[in-house]
Design a protein around this motif. Structure first.
Motif, PDB file in Angstrom:
ATOM      1  N   TRP A  46       8.585  -0.654  10.767  1.00  0.00           N
ATOM      2  CA  TRP A  46       9.079  -0.989   9.427  1.00  0.00           C
ATOM      3  C   TRP A  46      10.003  -2.195   9.484  1.00  0.00           C
ATOM      4  O   TRP A  46      10.972  -2.226  10.242  1.00  0.00           O
ATOM      5  CB  TRP A  46       9.806   0.194   8.809  1.00  0.00           C
ATOM      6  CG  TRP A  46      10.359  -0.086   7.448  1.00  0.00           C
ATOM      7  CD1 TRP A  46      11.647  -0.384   7.127  1.00  0.00           C
ATOM      8  CD2 TRP A  46       9.632  -0.124   6.218  1.00  0.00           C
ATOM      9  NE1 TRP A  46      11.775  -0.588   5.781  1.00  0.00           N
ATOM     10  CE2 TRP A  46      10.553  -0.438   5.190  1.00  0.00           C
ATOM     11  CE3 TRP A  46       8.294   0.074   5.882  1.00  0.00           C
ATOM     12  CZ2 TRP A  46      10.160  -0.549   3.858  1.00  0.00           C
ATOM     13  CZ3 TRP A  46       7.908  -0.036   4.564  1.00  0.00           C
ATOM     14  CH2 TRP A  46       8.835  -0.341   3.569  1.00  0.00           C
ATOM     15  N   ASP A  47       9.698  -3.202   8.690  1.00  0.00           N
ATOM     16  CA  ASP A  47      10.506  -4.416   8.593  1.00  0.00           C
ATOM     17  C   ASP A  47      11.293  -4.333   7.294  1.00  0.00           C
ATOM     18  O   ASP A  47      10.739  -4.521   6.205  1.00  0.00           O
ATOM     19  CB  ASP A  47       9.611  -5.654   8.620  1.00  0.00           C
ATOM     20  CG  ASP A  47      10.401  -6.949   8.666  1.00  0.00           C
ATOM     21  OD1 ASP A  47      11.650  -6.886   8.641  1.00  0.00           O
ATOM     22  OD2 ASP A  47       9.789  -8.031   8.732  1.00  0.00           O
ATOM     23  N   GLY A  48      12.578  -4.037   7.409  1.00  0.00           N
ATOM     24  CA  GLY A  48      13.390  -3.873   6.213  1.00  0.00           C
ATOM     25  C   GLY A  48      13.534  -5.143   5.410  1.00  0.00           C
ATOM     26  O   GLY A  48      13.714  -5.092   4.193  1.00  0.00           O
ATOM     27  N   ALA A  49      13.481  -6.299   6.054  1.00  0.00           N
ATOM     28  CA  ALA A  49      13.608  -7.556   5.320  1.00  0.00           C
ATOM     29  C   ALA A  49      12.388  -7.837   4.466  1.00  0.00           C
ATOM     30  O   ALA A  49      12.500  -8.373   3.364  1.00  0.00           O
ATOM     31  CB  ALA A  49      13.854  -8.710   6.294  1.00  0.00           C
ATOM     32  N   ALA A  63       5.880   8.230   6.212  1.00  0.00           N
ATOM     33  CA  ALA A  63       5.465   6.851   5.950  1.00  0.00           C
ATOM     34  C   ALA A  63       6.088   6.361   4.651  1.00  0.00           C
ATOM     35  O   ALA A  63       6.612   7.141   3.846  1.00  0.00           O
ATOM     36  CB  ALA A  63       3.938   6.753   5.867  1.00  0.00           C
ATOM     37  N   ARG A  64       6.018   5.060   4.470  1.00  0.00           N
ATOM     38  CA  ARG A  64       6.520   4.421   3.252  1.00  0.00           C
ATOM     39  C   ARG A  64       5.444   3.509   2.690  1.00  0.00           C
ATOM     40  O   ARG A  64       4.620   2.960   3.424  1.00  0.00           O
ATOM     41  CB  ARG A  64       7.787   3.596   3.534  1.00  0.00           C
ATOM     42  CG  ARG A  64       8.996   4.416   3.928  1.00  0.00           C
ATOM     43  CD  ARG A  64      10.162   3.534   4.322  1.00  0.00           C
ATOM     44  NE  ARG A  64      11.271   4.312   4.849  1.00  0.00           N
ATOM     45  CZ  ARG A  64      12.194   3.843   5.661  1.00  0.00           C
ATOM     46  NH1 ARG A  64      12.152   2.574   6.047  1.00  0.00           N
ATOM     47  NH2 ARG A  64      13.167   4.628   6.105  1.00  0.00           N
ATOM     48  N   ASP A  65       5.488   3.347   1.389  1.00  0.00           N
ATOM     49  CA  ASP A  65       4.623   2.387   0.716  1.00  0.00           C
ATOM     50  C   ASP A  65       5.419   1.731  -0.392  1.00  0.00           C
ATOM     51  O   ASP A  65       6.492   2.208  -0.772  1.00  0.00           O
ATOM     52  CB  ASP A  65       3.357   3.055   0.163  1.00  0.00           C
ATOM     53  CG  ASP A  65       3.674   4.240  -0.738  1.00  0.00           C
ATOM     54  OD1 ASP A  65       4.378   4.046  -1.746  1.00  0.00           O
ATOM     55  OD2 ASP A  65       3.218   5.360  -0.446  1.00  0.00           O
ATOM     56  N   ARG A  66       4.899   0.652  -0.901  1.00  0.00           N
ATOM     57  CA  ARG A  66       5.617  -0.107  -1.921  1.00  0.00           C
ATOM     58  C   ARG A  66       4.669  -0.426  -3.071  1.00  0.00           C
ATOM     59  O   ARG A  66       3.454  -0.423  -2.921  1.00  0.00           O
ATOM     60  CB  ARG A  66       6.187  -1.392  -1.341  1.00  0.00           C
ATOM     61  CG  ARG A  66       5.118  -2.360  -0.851  1.00  0.00           C
ATOM     62  CD  ARG A  66       5.714  -3.579  -0.200  1.00  0.00           C
ATOM     63  NE  ARG A  66       4.671  -4.532   0.173  1.00  0.00           N
ATOM     64  CZ  ARG A  66       4.893  -5.653   0.832  1.00  0.00           C
ATOM     65  NH1 ARG A  66       6.126  -5.963   1.194  1.00  0.00           N
ATOM     66  NH2 ARG A  66       3.901  -6.473   1.125  1.00  0.00           N
ATOM     67  N   ALA A  87       0.231  -6.882   8.981  1.00  0.00           N
ATOM     68  CA  ALA A  87       1.252  -6.667   7.956  1.00  0.00           C
ATOM     69  C   ALA A  87       0.643  -5.784   6.885  1.00  0.00           C
ATOM     70  O   ALA A  87      -0.421  -6.084   6.358  1.00  0.00           O
ATOM     71  CB  ALA A  87       1.720  -7.997   7.352  1.00  0.00           C
ATOM     72  N   THR A  88       1.310  -4.675   6.580  1.00  0.00           N
ATOM     73  CA  THR A  88       0.795  -3.753   5.585  1.00  0.00           C
ATOM     74  C   THR A  88       1.969  -3.040   4.927  1.00  0.00           C
ATOM     75  O   THR A  88       3.121  -3.307   5.249  1.00  0.00           O
ATOM     76  CB  THR A  88      -0.165  -2.730   6.229  1.00  0.00           C
ATOM     77  OG1 THR A  88      -0.704  -1.887   5.211  1.00  0.00           O
ATOM     78  CG2 THR A  88       0.557  -1.894   7.250  1.00  0.00           C
ATOM     79  N   GLY A  89       1.652  -2.146   4.029  1.00  0.00           N
ATOM     80  CA  GLY A  89       2.689  -1.392   3.329  1.00  0.00           C
ATOM     81  C   GLY A  89       2.491  -1.327   1.846  1.00  0.00           C
ATOM     82  O   GLY A  89       3.201  -0.596   1.155  1.00  0.00           O
ATOM     83  N   ALA A  90       1.534  -2.088   1.287  1.00  0.00           N
ATOM     84  CA  ALA A  90       1.363  -2.099  -0.166  1.00  0.00           C
ATOM     85  C   ALA A  90       0.813  -0.782  -0.675  1.00  0.00           C
ATOM     86  O   ALA A  90       1.350  -0.172  -1.591  1.00  0.00           O
ATOM     87  CB  ALA A  90       0.452  -3.255  -0.572  1.00  0.00           C
ATOM     88  N   THR A  91      -0.270  -0.315  -0.085  1.00  0.00           N
ATOM     89  CA  THR A  91      -0.905   0.911  -0.560  1.00  0.00           C
ATOM     90  C   THR A  91      -0.971   1.974   0.518  1.00  0.00           C
ATOM     91  O   THR A  91      -1.491   3.057   0.268  1.00  0.00           O
ATOM     92  CB  THR A  91      -2.331   0.614  -1.052  1.00  0.00           C
ATOM     93  OG1 THR A  91      -3.095  -0.001   0.001  1.00  0.00           O
ATOM     94  CG2 THR A  91      -2.291  -0.314  -2.250  1.00  0.00           C
TER      95      THR A  91
END
Length: 606
Positions: free
Chosen positions: A230-233, A581-584, A256-260
């Motif tokens: 996880w990249d907090g920035a 996990a996290r998503d945004r 790089a991921t995290g959108a869905t």
């Protein structure tokens, strides 16, 4: 034409434009004399045979490379084939509720008693349980004399009452599993536990510890204190993947991921590659081509009866329906020009296609070349399941290839445990991270605004000098001056500052609002976030060790929402994997924190 004047020029443009949306009249192929049409076909030579044959076999030359290594936060580790790629990338440290920890501890003691009984060991299991409880206690949290910690306990709700009830009455089974892994030796166990084990019970006790550690790891995938991706920035995941080629070369990809949620083929870009020893690395697969078909596709022959279940004349394709137009064009014009070549590719492999040779019924061999070059070289074309070169200057694109990331299929998402909404506030010239959902201590989430109101009431200032506090003065003045207002405790400010070691870039630095409650220790004067999303570089006693920055471009005018939840997937071997996990997602616009300075208001308005 008048002398000295330019002639009048008129341009016209020819465009292909459909007169009607319906296709029923076109597909009817009306004709008054079928014999006339057959004659015209004979005149144009459509009945003459061609010297081409149908494809009967295809030889596919390929080089297969396998995923061997992952790198998160600069730490390289081997890839585990027994776990999905998205689970290994997305897994974050999981703060399990105390009820779950107590349940795991009771399971540990029950398994210990069962193994002692099976081994014929006579001993006091309760004494071993007391030794484990002393080494791994269930601490309710908080501290004596700490007003903020005590207020949090009073506002914890049911989860806080459960934690108080379990305090000092059980074993933290999760902490025991992490402290005594499956590779622990007898000397690694706590001294109190070793003293409580009777003679002859060492083997059974050590087997119990190993089985318990493996069971907890199977239950929840938890990296613990190891680095995570996880990249907090960037408010997303950043990782590197390495594929090893059979010739000794390597292909390095940056993801790089995290959108869905999840890791797909388009989340990775080519970062670097190394060449190995040439020759002897390709394999050839021979298969039989098959025509590309779908149910209800038009027949290739003109007068052949077709399936009546599909009516192409009922398609309504306007100029903007690109998907329908492409599908209709393929079905009516090019359906018999495409063929499929079947091949089996394992998950986690990158197959570089060196060439395809098609053999027809006459024995002629044809080398089929790719319609596009390497992935990312043609801006007007695109391909699926391939890795494009990164934006930075680096290696050239790979040749035609297929990349199959070993990701889970349709993982199940649990309820939201924590949620943070980043909003822009133009009035205060800041970005606010609003904790709308916080963990409740029972494996679920609570309303962050409600908890913030309870904390404000529990930490009510003893004086009226706080901004926004009640007016208890006896003055007969009609107006009152306020230095400033306050915001709820679940609103965490982020201020625009220059990036570290830069005087041009702008980043958002996490700040804090002050508490105006007297007699607080220095580490409790500032309001700290509760969710793990914002508590980067903050210890359990609210001491900040380092600054935390978020890239300014990550929070647009629409805002940004980051959610944390448990995710469950079933892997190819039938194993169930659960991880945090996290998503945004995009926000809903700007917000207003209500923070103002230098206010003059009449007393009647208060």
């Amino acid at each position: 034409m008048i002398a000295g004047c330019e002639p009048v020029r008129v341009w016209s443009r020819l465009e292909l434009r459909t007169r009607q949306v319906e296709l029923d009249r076109v597909l009817q192929a009306r004709t008054a004399d079928p014999l006339w049409m057959l004659t015209r076909q004979w005149q144009f030579g459509e009945f003459q045979g061609d010297d081409t044959g149908s494809a009967v076999s295809a030889s596919l030359a390929r080089t297969v490379g396998a995923l061997t290594e992952l790198s998160v936060d600069g730490t390289a580790r081997p890839y585990e084939p027994g776990l999905p790629l998205d689970a290994q990338v997305e897994a974050l440290a999981l703060a399990l509720p105390r009820a779950v920890r107590a349940r795991a501890g009771s399971c540990l003691l029950a398994d210990l008693a069962r193994r002692w009984q099976q081994a014929g060991v006579t001993g006091d299991v309760a004494a071993a349980g007391r030794a484990l409880a002393a080494a791994y206690p269930l601490d309710p949290g908080g501290g004596a004399g700490d007003a903020v910690a005590q207020a949090r306990q009073r506002c914890a709700g049911v989860g806080g009452r459960v934690a108080q009830a379990l305090a000092g009455r059980g074993v933290d089974g999760v902490a025991a599993a992490r402290a005594m892994p499956a590779s622990a030796a007898w000397t690694d166990l706590p001294a109190g536990l070793r003293a409580a084990v009777p003679a002859g019970g060492q083997t059974a006790t050590l087997a119990t510890v190993h089985a318990h550690a493996a069971w907890v790891r199977e239950l929840f995938l938890d990296p613990g204190t190891a680095a995570d991706a996880w990249d907090g920035a960037a408010l997303g995941y950043r990782f590197d993947a390495t594929v090893g080629r059979p010739d000794g070369g390597q292909v390095h990809m940056r993801g790089a991921t995290g959108a869905t949620g999840g890791v797909s083929w388009h989340d990775l870009d080519l970062a670097a590659r190394t060449q190995g020893t040439p020759g002897g690395t390709s394999t050839v697969a021979v298969t039989m081509p098959a025509p590309a078909q779908f149910a209800g596709m038009p027949s290739p022959r003109w007068w052949q009866l077709e399936d009546a279940a599909v009516s192409l004349n009922r398609l309504r394709a306007d100029a903007g329906d690109l998907t329908k137009l492409v599908a209709t064009e393929f079905a009516l014009l090019y359906s018999n020009d495409w063929m499929l070549i079947g091949d089996v590719q394992d998950l986690g492999t990158l197959v570089e296609i060196e060439g395809i040779v098609v053999t027809d019924v006459f024995g002629h061999r044809t080398l089929v070349r790719a319609a596009t070059g390497g992935s990312g070289t043609d801006w007007a074309g695109w391909d699926l399941f391939s890795v494009s070169p990164g934006r930075e200057r680096g290696p050239g694109p790979l040749e035609q290839h297929l990349w199959a990331p070993p990701s889970s299929v349709r993982p199940l998402d649990g309820p939201v445990l924590e949620e943070v909404v980043f909003v822009r506030d133009e009035a205060s010239n800041a970005v606010w991270a609003v904790e709308t959902r916080i963990p409740d201590g029972l494996g679920g989430g609570r309303d962050g605004a409600n908890v913030a109101r309870q904390m404000t009431a529990a930490l009510a200032p003893a004086t009226s000098e706080a901004p926004g506090g009640p007016d208890t003065s006896t003055s007969d003045a009609r107006w009152r001056y306020r230095l400033g207002t306050t915001v709820p405790e679940n609103w965490i400010p982020f201020l625009p500052v220059h990036g570290p070691h830069s005087n041009r870039s702008v980043v958002l630095q996490r700040a804090s609002m002050p508490r105006f409650t007297p007699d607080l220790p220095p580490n409790r004067v500032r309001v700290r976030p509760i969710t793990s999303i914002l508590r980067e570089h903050i210890t359990d006693d609210d001491t900040q060790l380092a600054a935390y920055y978020v890239n300014e471009e990550e929070v647009s005018r629409a805002g940004r929402v980051v959610r944390g939840r448990l995710r469950r997937a079933r892997w190819v071997d039938g194993r169930s994997v659960v991880w945090h996990a996290r998503d945004r997602a995009s926000g809903r616009g700007e917000g207003n924190s209500g923070l103002y300075f230098d206010l003059l208001k009449p007393r009647a308005a208060e």
